[in-house]
Enzyme design. Structure first.
Site, PDB file in Angstrom:
ATOM      1  N   HIS A 146      44.503  53.038  25.122  1.00 13.22           N
ATOM      2  CA  HIS A 146      43.039  52.904  25.276  1.00 13.22           C
ATOM      3  C   HIS A 146      42.621  51.430  25.365  1.00 13.22           C
ATOM      4  O   HIS A 146      41.496  51.094  24.997  1.00 13.22           O
ATOM      5  CB  HIS A 146      42.272  53.563  24.116  1.00 13.22           C
ATOM      6  CG  HIS A 146      42.748  54.935  23.781  1.00 13.22           C
ATOM      7  ND1 HIS A 146      42.187  56.072  24.310  1.00 13.22           N
ATOM      8  CD2 HIS A 146      43.772  55.369  22.976  1.00 13.22           C
ATOM      9  CE1 HIS A 146      42.812  57.144  23.838  1.00 13.22           C
ATOM     10  NE2 HIS A 146      43.787  56.741  23.030  1.00 13.22           N
TER      11      HIS A 146
ATOM     12  N   GLU B 206      45.519  40.857  42.557  1.00 16.59           N
ATOM     13  CA  GLU B 206      44.368  41.680  42.946  1.00 16.59           C
ATOM     14  C   GLU B 206      44.616  42.350  44.295  1.00 16.59           C
ATOM     15  O   GLU B 206      44.225  43.496  44.528  1.00 16.59           O
ATOM     16  CB  GLU B 206      43.105  40.819  43.014  1.00 16.59           C
ATOM     17  CG  GLU B 206      42.657  40.352  41.639  1.00 16.59           C
ATOM     18  CD  GLU B 206      41.590  39.268  41.726  1.00 16.59           C
ATOM     19  OE1 GLU B 206      40.551  39.428  41.102  1.00 16.59           O
ATOM     20  OE2 GLU B 206      41.800  38.260  42.431  1.00 16.59           O
TER      21      GLU B 206
ATOM     22  N   LYS C 280      38.439  27.133  38.703  1.00 19.41           N
ATOM     23  CA  LYS C 280      39.031  28.467  38.809  1.00 19.41           C
ATOM     24  C   LYS C 280      40.473  28.465  39.307  1.00 19.41           C
ATOM     25  O   LYS C 280      40.846  27.675  40.157  1.00 19.41           O
ATOM     26  CB  LYS C 280      38.193  29.349  39.763  1.00 19.41           C
ATOM     27  CG  LYS C 280      36.845  29.755  39.247  1.00 19.41           C
ATOM     28  CD  LYS C 280      36.875  30.548  37.933  1.00 19.41           C
ATOM     29  CE  LYS C 280      37.356  31.960  38.102  1.00 19.41           C
ATOM     30  NZ  LYS C 280      36.471  32.823  38.856  1.00 19.41           N
TER      31      LYS C 280
ATOM     32  N   SER D 282      38.542  28.530  43.759  1.00 18.89           N
ATOM     33  CA  SER D 282      37.225  28.974  44.215  1.00 18.89           C
ATOM     34  C   SER D 282      36.621  27.897  45.100  1.00 18.89           C
ATOM     35  O   SER D 282      36.841  26.702  44.876  1.00 18.89           O
ATOM     36  CB  SER D 282      36.335  29.201  42.987  1.00 18.89           C
ATOM     37  OG  SER D 282      34.970  29.073  43.333  1.00 18.89           O
TER      38      SER D 282
END
Ligand code: ARG
Length: 465
Positions: free
Chosen positions: A155, A289, A282, A276
């Site tokens: 969980h 991804e 970043k 970025s």
């Protein structure tokens, strides 16, 4: 050029030609098409349809076509219906009217099945190599931090402490099954369909076993109608690719989390991350991804062919031409994702102190304590209750496990014995999980060796049929 036309008074309309043509994607099959056609030319010669000289000039012409097709400009301006038609036109340009004999007793329905099978067999081999590479990278990563302790999650809440290699071996097992699945898929692909004709079996008595040997197939198909109608092998392939992607997607998701500032366990290499355009600080995990994102696309490929096939009456229907783009896409995305996952694993470093602290600060030791109580004779439900109360008391008073010692533990309830306080260290509790498949340090060391042996046994001789 057309492989049909006698029965028609006019040719196809431009709109239909444009709509139905598949050369722009099935051109990928050209080397499979020429190879299959060479085997077929040899079979035609055995039937006496081609003389030995005719056979040899066809074989030579197919070799030339295969060589010329390596130049991507080869297809420029071609308006042929599909790759099979294209190859026969090219054959005509080389050998003249002799090309008209190559399609004797053959249908494109079996030819397309043959070409896809030859093609997917090679794709399967590439995937097997790609999977083994990721498995190798996971073992290397496990060996880099053999004693690292991390909290395992259910969980997405800290559950029990596990060794880092134990966690990585979970993915090793998934990939081992993926490897097996591709091998099984390959076995179902590896069936020789020629001789089936359009649907009823060829009118020529080909030695089908000989064609199978010629093309390195392990068996021949058993029913001509099944050949024309069947794309199970393609769906098996798409399912196997989907399962690879599902596993890589979950791995990607884990590592996106674990490399975030919130977790801070992992650092991804600069080479697999991007910055970025606006925010200078970043360092984003785009490689992972994209693996996660591409998994959705591959599942779509599987769904698309399932839906294409579901209502088709036996045998061949032109709908089935829609099988190729999902197949090519799924293969390309799965292979690319495997390479990317390996590169990320190779690039990654871990800071074992962070997950260790996460394990130590939380109550991942609670189960170890309850089980120790049960081993000392306390009924498990009572033990569970007692440790639950200990956790509640600690949470309320802001105590971490390390704030307890033998004396305070024994004072909490008579069932606790002072020496049980050793279990407040997560690494201690793991030692009670030495059964096969558990995260005990000795069990994991054995599992790592076993995984290495299994990986070594996976490597197959290159080019094995
Ligand atoms: N291009 C077709 C396909 O990919 C094969 C040709 C069979 N066409 C036909 N009309 N029977 O499925």
């Amino acid at each position: 050029m057309k492989l049909w036309g006698g029965r028609f008074e006019t040719g196809p309309s431009e709109i239909f030609e444009r709509f139905s043509g598949s050369l722009h994607f099935d051109r990928k099959l050209i080397l499979d098409d020429t190879r299959g056609s060479q085997a077929f030319a040899r079979a035609l010669a055995k039937q006496g349809i081609l003389t030995a000289e005719e056979r040899d000039s066809l074989l030579q012409a197919f070799d030339e076509i295969a060589a010329e097709a390596r130049d991507s400009k080869y297809f420029d301006g071609a308006g042929d219906e599909d790759v099979h038609t294209f190859v026969i036109r090219k054959l005509g340009e080389k050998v003249g009217s002799l090309s008209e004999k190559i399609h004797t007793g053959r249908s494109r329905n079996e030819q397309v099945s043959l070409d896809i099978r030859l093609h997917l067999r090679t794709c399967a081999d590439a995937l097997l190599d790609g999977i083994a590479e990721v498995m190798r990278a996971l073992l290397a990563l496990a060996r880099k931090y053999p004693d690292a302790v991390i909290p395992g999650y259910t969980h997405l809440r800290r559950a029990q402490a596990v060794l880092w290699p134990h966690y990585l071996l979970a993915y090793f097992e998934m990939l081992a099954r993926d490897f097996e699945r591709i091998e099984q898929t390959r076995a179902r692909i590896n069936v020789m369909p020629l001789g089936s004709g359009a649907l009823a079996g060829s009118g020529f008595d080909f030695d089908r076993q000989q064609i199978a040997r010629d093309l390195d197939f392990s068996q021949i198909s058993r029913n001509s109608m099944d050949v024309s109608a069947d794309r199970d092998f393609a769906l098996d392939f798409l399912y196997s690719c989907s399962m690879i992607m599902l596993h890589l997607s979950r791995l990607a998701e884990d590592w996106i989390l674990y490399s975030s500032e919130e977790f801070g366990w992992l650092t991804l290499g600069d080479g697999v991350t991007s910055g970025s355009s606006l925010m200078p600080q970043k360092k984003n995990p785009d490689s992972l991804e994209l693996i996660r994102g591409k998994s959705g696309r591959v599942f779509g490929d599987l769904a698309s062919l399932f839906i294409t096939m579901k209502g088709l009456p036996l045998t061949y229907n032109r709908d089935m031409q829609e099988d190729k783009e999902p197949l090519f896409d799924a293969f390309y995305q799965a292979l690319g994702s495997l390479s990317m996952a390996k590169a990320v694993a190779d690039s990654m470093t871990m800071n074992p102190a962070v997950p260790r602290a996460a394990a130590e600060e939380s109550w991942v030791v609670a189960t170890d304590l309850a089980e120790e109580l049960a081993r000392s004779g306390v009924p498990f439900h009572r033990a569970h209750q007692l440790v639950g109360q200990l956790v509640l008391d600690s949470v309320k008073s802001g105590k971490k496990p390390s704030d307890w010692d033998g004396r305070s533990l024994a004072a909490f309830a008579p069932e606790f014995q002072p020496e049980m306080a050793r279990l407040f260290s997560p690494a201690e509790g793991m030692k009670s999980r030495e059964l096969p498949g558990g995260t005990g340090p000795r069990a994991v060391a054995l599992a790592l060796n076993d995984a290495q042996d299994r990986l070594n046994a996976l490597s197959r001789p290159a080019g094995a049929p």
